[in-house]
Design a protein around this motif. Structure first.
Motif, PDB file in Angstrom:
ATOM      1  N   ASP A 124       0.832  -1.188   0.000  1.00 27.34           N
ATOM      2  CA  ASP A 124       0.000   0.000   0.000  1.00 27.34           C
ATOM      3  C   ASP A 124       0.876   1.250   0.000  1.00 27.34           C
ATOM      4  O   ASP A 124       2.105   1.167   0.034  1.00 27.34           O
ATOM      5  N   VAL A 125       0.222   2.387  -0.042  1.00 28.39           N
ATOM      6  CA  VAL A 125       0.927   3.646  -0.241  1.00 28.39           C
ATOM      7  C   VAL A 125       1.838   3.995   0.935  1.00 28.39           C
ATOM      8  O   VAL A 125       2.794   4.758   0.788  1.00 28.39           O
ATOM      9  N   ASP A 126       1.590   3.432   2.111  1.00 23.95           N
ATOM     10  CA  ASP A 126       2.421   3.710   3.285  1.00 23.95           C
ATOM     11  C   ASP A 126       3.532   2.692   3.484  1.00 23.95           C
ATOM     12  O   ASP A 126       4.191   2.676   4.517  1.00 23.95           O
ATOM     13  N   GLY A 127       3.742   1.835   2.489  1.00 28.91           N
ATOM     14  CA  GLY A 127       4.808   0.852   2.588  1.00 28.91           C
ATOM     15  C   GLY A 127       4.447  -0.395   3.368  1.00 28.91           C
ATOM     16  O   GLY A 127       5.307  -1.236   3.635  1.00 28.91           O
ATOM     17  N   GLN A 128       3.189  -0.532   3.742  1.00 30.95           N
ATOM     18  CA  GLN A 128       2.718  -1.726   4.430  1.00 30.95           C
ATOM     19  C   GLN A 128       2.240  -2.766   3.408  1.00 30.95           C
ATOM     20  O   GLN A 128       2.216  -2.515   2.205  1.00 30.95           O
ATOM     21  N   THR A 129       1.839  -3.928   3.896  1.00 24.28           N
ATOM     22  CA  THR A 129       1.295  -4.983   3.042  1.00 24.28           C
ATOM     23  C   THR A 129      -0.181  -5.154   3.347  1.00 24.28           C
ATOM     24  O   THR A 129      -0.564  -5.331   4.514  1.00 24.28           O
ATOM     25  N   LEU A 130      -1.001  -5.081   2.319  1.00 31.97           N
ATOM     26  CA  LEU A 130      -2.444  -5.252   2.496  1.00 31.97           C
ATOM     27  C   LEU A 130      -2.776  -6.719   2.717  1.00 31.97           C
ATOM     28  O   LEU A 130      -2.260  -7.597   2.022  1.00 31.97           O
ATOM     29  N   THR A 131      -3.642  -6.988   3.640  1.00 31.88           N
ATOM     30  CA  THR A 131      -4.128  -8.345   3.891  1.00 31.88           C
ATOM     31  C   THR A 131      -5.648  -8.427   3.878  1.00 31.88           C
ATOM     32  O   THR A 131      -6.205  -9.524   3.905  1.00 31.88           O
ATOM     33  N   GLN A 132      -6.341  -7.268   3.850  1.00 34.23           N
ATOM     34  CA  GLN A 132      -7.794  -7.226   3.952  1.00 34.23           C
ATOM     35  C   GLN A 132      -8.389  -6.354   2.853  1.00 34.23           C
ATOM     36  O   GLN A 132      -7.734  -5.440   2.348  1.00 34.23           O
ATOM     37  N   LEU A 133      -9.638  -6.652   2.470  1.00 34.93           N
ATOM     38  CA  LEU A 133     -10.381  -5.734   1.625  1.00 34.93           C
ATOM     39  C   LEU A 133     -10.593  -4.432   2.395  1.00 34.93           C
ATOM     40  O   LEU A 133     -10.824  -4.451   3.610  1.00 34.93           O
ATOM     41  N   GLY A 134     -10.530  -3.309   1.693  1.00 38.11           N
ATOM     42  CA  GLY A 134     -10.775  -2.039   2.354  1.00 38.11           C
ATOM     43  C   GLY A 134     -12.173  -1.951   2.929  1.00 38.11           C
ATOM     44  O   GLY A 134     -12.386  -1.373   3.998  1.00 38.11           O
ATOM     45  N   ARG A 135     -13.139  -2.503   2.217  1.00 35.38           N
ATOM     46  CA  ARG A 135     -14.521  -2.613   2.689  1.00 35.38           C
ATOM     47  C   ARG A 135     -14.932  -4.065   2.482  1.00 35.38           C
ATOM     48  O   ARG A 135     -14.885  -4.579   1.367  1.00 35.38           O
ATOM     49  N   GLY A 136     -15.338  -4.722   3.551  1.00 35.10           N
ATOM     50  CA  GLY A 136     -15.689  -6.124   3.435  1.00 35.10           C
ATOM     51  C   GLY A 136     -16.893  -6.342   2.534  1.00 35.10           C
ATOM     52  O   GLY A 136     -17.794  -5.507   2.453  1.00 35.10           O
ATOM     53  N   ALA A 137     -16.890  -7.487   1.854  1.00 35.38           N
ATOM     54  CA  ALA A 137     -18.055  -7.924   1.083  1.00 35.38           C
ATOM     55  C   ALA A 137     -18.871  -8.875   1.955  1.00 35.38           C
ATOM     56  O   ALA A 137     -18.395  -9.377   2.977  1.00 35.38           O
ATOM     57  N   VAL A 138     -20.107  -9.121   1.555  1.00 34.20           N
ATOM     58  CA  VAL A 138     -20.959 -10.029   2.319  1.00 34.20           C
ATOM     59  C   VAL A 138     -21.742 -10.919   1.363  1.00 34.20           C
ATOM     60  O   VAL A 138     -22.127 -10.491   0.270  1.00 34.20           O
ATOM     61  N   GLN A 139     -21.915 -12.174   1.764  1.00 32.58           N
ATOM     62  CA  GLN A 139     -22.686 -13.150   0.986  1.00 32.58           C
ATOM     63  C   GLN A 139     -23.908 -13.575   1.782  1.00 32.58           C
ATOM     64  O   GLN A 139     -23.810 -13.885   2.975  1.00 32.58           O
ATOM     65  N   VAL A 140     -25.059 -13.587   1.112  1.00 31.88           N
ATOM     66  CA  VAL A 140     -26.309 -13.970   1.767  1.00 31.88           C
ATOM     67  C   VAL A 140     -27.040 -14.992   0.907  1.00 31.88           C
ATOM     68  O   VAL A 140     -26.758 -15.147  -0.288  1.00 31.88           O
ATOM     69  N   HIS A 141     -28.010 -15.664   1.542  1.00 34.23           N
ATOM     70  CA  HIS A 141     -28.970 -16.483   0.808  1.00 34.23           C
ATOM     71  C   HIS A 141     -30.344 -15.865   1.005  1.00 34.23           C
ATOM     72  O   HIS A 141     -30.746 -15.565   2.147  1.00 34.23           O
ATOM     73  N   VAL A 142     -31.059 -15.666  -0.099  1.00 31.73           N
ATOM     74  CA  VAL A 142     -32.407 -15.108  -0.059  1.00 31.73           C
ATOM     75  C   VAL A 142     -33.383 -16.244  -0.333  1.00 31.73           C
ATOM     76  O   VAL A 142     -33.325 -16.883  -1.392  1.00 31.73           O
ATOM     77  N   ASP A 143     -34.269 -16.497   0.602  1.00 28.12           N
ATOM     78  CA  ASP A 143     -35.250 -17.576   0.458  1.00 28.12           C
ATOM     79  C   ASP A 143     -36.457 -17.037  -0.295  1.00 28.12           C
ATOM     80  O   ASP A 143     -37.462 -16.637   0.285  1.00 28.12           O
ATOM     81  N   CYS A 144     -36.329 -17.023  -1.622  1.00 28.06           N
ATOM     82  CA  CYS A 144     -37.381 -16.460  -2.476  1.00 28.06           C
ATOM     83  C   CYS A 144     -38.008 -17.527  -3.366  1.00 28.06           C
ATOM     84  O   CYS A 144     -38.416 -17.259  -4.493  1.00 28.06           O
ATOM     85  N   GLY A 145     -38.068 -18.763  -2.862  1.00 27.85           N
ATOM     86  CA  GLY A 145     -38.705 -19.834  -3.610  1.00 27.85           C
ATOM     87  C   GLY A 145     -37.713 -20.721  -4.321  1.00 27.85           C
ATOM     88  O   GLY A 145     -36.598 -20.311  -4.652  1.00 27.85           O
ATOM     89  N   ASP A 146     -38.093 -21.988  -4.555  1.00 30.84           N
ATOM     90  CA  ASP A 146     -37.263 -22.964  -5.233  1.00 30.84           C
ATOM     91  C   ASP A 146     -35.902 -23.039  -4.532  1.00 30.84           C
ATOM     92  O   ASP A 146     -35.824 -23.228  -3.329  1.00 30.84           O
ATOM     93  N   ARG A 147     -34.807 -22.836  -5.279  1.00 34.92           N
ATOM     94  CA  ARG A 147     -33.470 -22.895  -4.673  1.00 34.92           C
ATOM     95  C   ARG A 147     -33.061 -21.570  -4.043  1.00 34.92           C
ATOM     96  O   ARG A 147     -31.988 -21.470  -3.441  1.00 34.92           O
ATOM     97  N   GLY A 148     -33.892 -20.561  -4.188  1.00 32.69           N
ATOM     98  CA  GLY A 148     -33.553 -19.262  -3.642  1.00 32.69           C
ATOM     99  C   GLY A 148     -32.493 -18.569  -4.471  1.00 32.69           C
ATOM    100  O   GLY A 148     -32.261 -18.889  -5.643  1.00 32.69           O
TER     101      GLY A 148
END
Length: 327
Positions: A124-148
């Motif tokens: 990164d710009v400060d000479g460190q090493t990135l290990t994480q997303l800057g903003r986390g992503a999220v995964q969900v399941h939506v129960d909207c019928g059939d397999r969702g």
């Protein structure tokens, strides 16, 4: 707004599905002592919830939710049947992604790390090493019928540049070039992390011999449809969606490529329309797509300064809405 009526009619399709992605621009609950900010916030909640209800959306992926309280305010404005899941990793400003749905909603994964199978050692710009997303992503399941529906939403690194110590200006042109390079490296590493995650999730579904769960990756990717960081999220290239092949189990299709030509953008930056908010979907959903549109009628052009946006009610991004036929 012209598209609202069309989408309302579409929501009546039996067993259909309407999915929206929307960067709602710094949705923070204001200090209760700031009367003007409270009025703006109330008006913005009314605008957001009114448009979401008007489209008949089943599930909405949101970016730039400023706090759990703001997410709850929007969920409440939509009604008691709506549910919410938030990312557990906001950025340094406190903004994060979230998913709202008017069907039962289950959190499946918080995606925060740059995985070993991706690009786990990015500078990164400060000479460190990135290990994480800057903003986390999220995964969900939506129960909207059939397999969702399985849905992942993300907000990748913006093109705004920062310099050592959080400086917003470069000391010289060499530093400007490095700053741009670091931003691109971060966005690329975040995109690879999402692709690696989806490789595991989609391949696992294919191995059990059952039909896979229809899957969408969406959000503010901060790049156009032909940028490398966006294209790599699609996975293996496809010659013909109507002829199955061995790449189908992990491939995604960028539905934005089917936007009406006159509305193929989701933000206007310095007078130029750009498509940076995307909905990518598995083959089954690509084949069931009825329509996709970007509801751009209300947005206006923005510039580099954010100060003029503090009292804005309409976000600087348009919602992108995809409507699918029942399976």
């Amino acid at each position: 707004m012209r598209l609202v009526a069309d989408l309302e009619a579409g929501s009546m399709v039996a067993n259909g599905l309407i999915v929206m992605t929307w960067n709602v621009e710094n949705l923070f609950r204001p200090n209760s002592a700031d009367t003007s900010a409270a009025e703006t916030y109330s008006a913005k909640l009314s605008y957001l919830s009114g448009l979401i209800r008007g489209t008949g959306a089943d599930v909405v992926a949101l970016q730039e939710i400023g706090s759990p309280e703001a997410a709850e305010d929007l969920r409440a404005a939509l009604g008691e049947t709506w549910q919410a899941v938030l990312s557990a990793r906001p950025d340094h400003r406190g903004i994060r992604v979230a998913v709202l749905a008017r069907h039962p909603l289950t959190e499946e994964a918080q995606i925060t790390a740059l995985p070993p199978a991706g690009l786990p050692a990015v500078p990164d710009v400060d000479g460190q090493t990135l290990t994480q997303l800057g903003r986390g992503a999220v995964q969900v399941h939506v129960d909207c019928g059939d397999r969702g529906l399985r849905l992942v939403t993300a907000h990748l690194k913006s093109k705004l540049l920062t310099y050592p110590g959080g400086r917003r200006y470069p000391l010289n042109e060499d530093e400007r070039a490095r700053g741009a390079g670091y931003a691109l490296l971060r966005r690329g590493a975040e995109a690879v992390a999402l692709r690696v995650h989806l490789n595991d999730v989609l391949a696992a579904s294919a191995l059990d011999g059952q039909p896979g769960v229809p899957t969408i990756l969406c959000g503010d990717l901060n790049d156009g449809p032909d940028a490398v960081t966006t294209v790599l999220l699609e996975g293996p290239a496809d010659g013909d969606v109507h002829h199955p092949d061995k790449g189908d189990s992990v491939r995604l299709y960028n539905l934005g490529r089917r936007l009406p030509a006159a509305r193929a953008y989701s933000r206007i930056y310095q007078g130029h329309g750009e498509l940076i908010d995307h909905i990518l979907a598995t083959r089954d959903l690509q084949l069931r797509l009825i329509s996709i549109d970007s509801l751009v009628d209300d947005i206006t052009s923005i510039g580099a300064s954010t100060r003029s946006r503090e009292a804005a009610i309409v976000p600087d991004h348009a919602p992108v809405v995809a409507r699918f036929a029942g399976s």
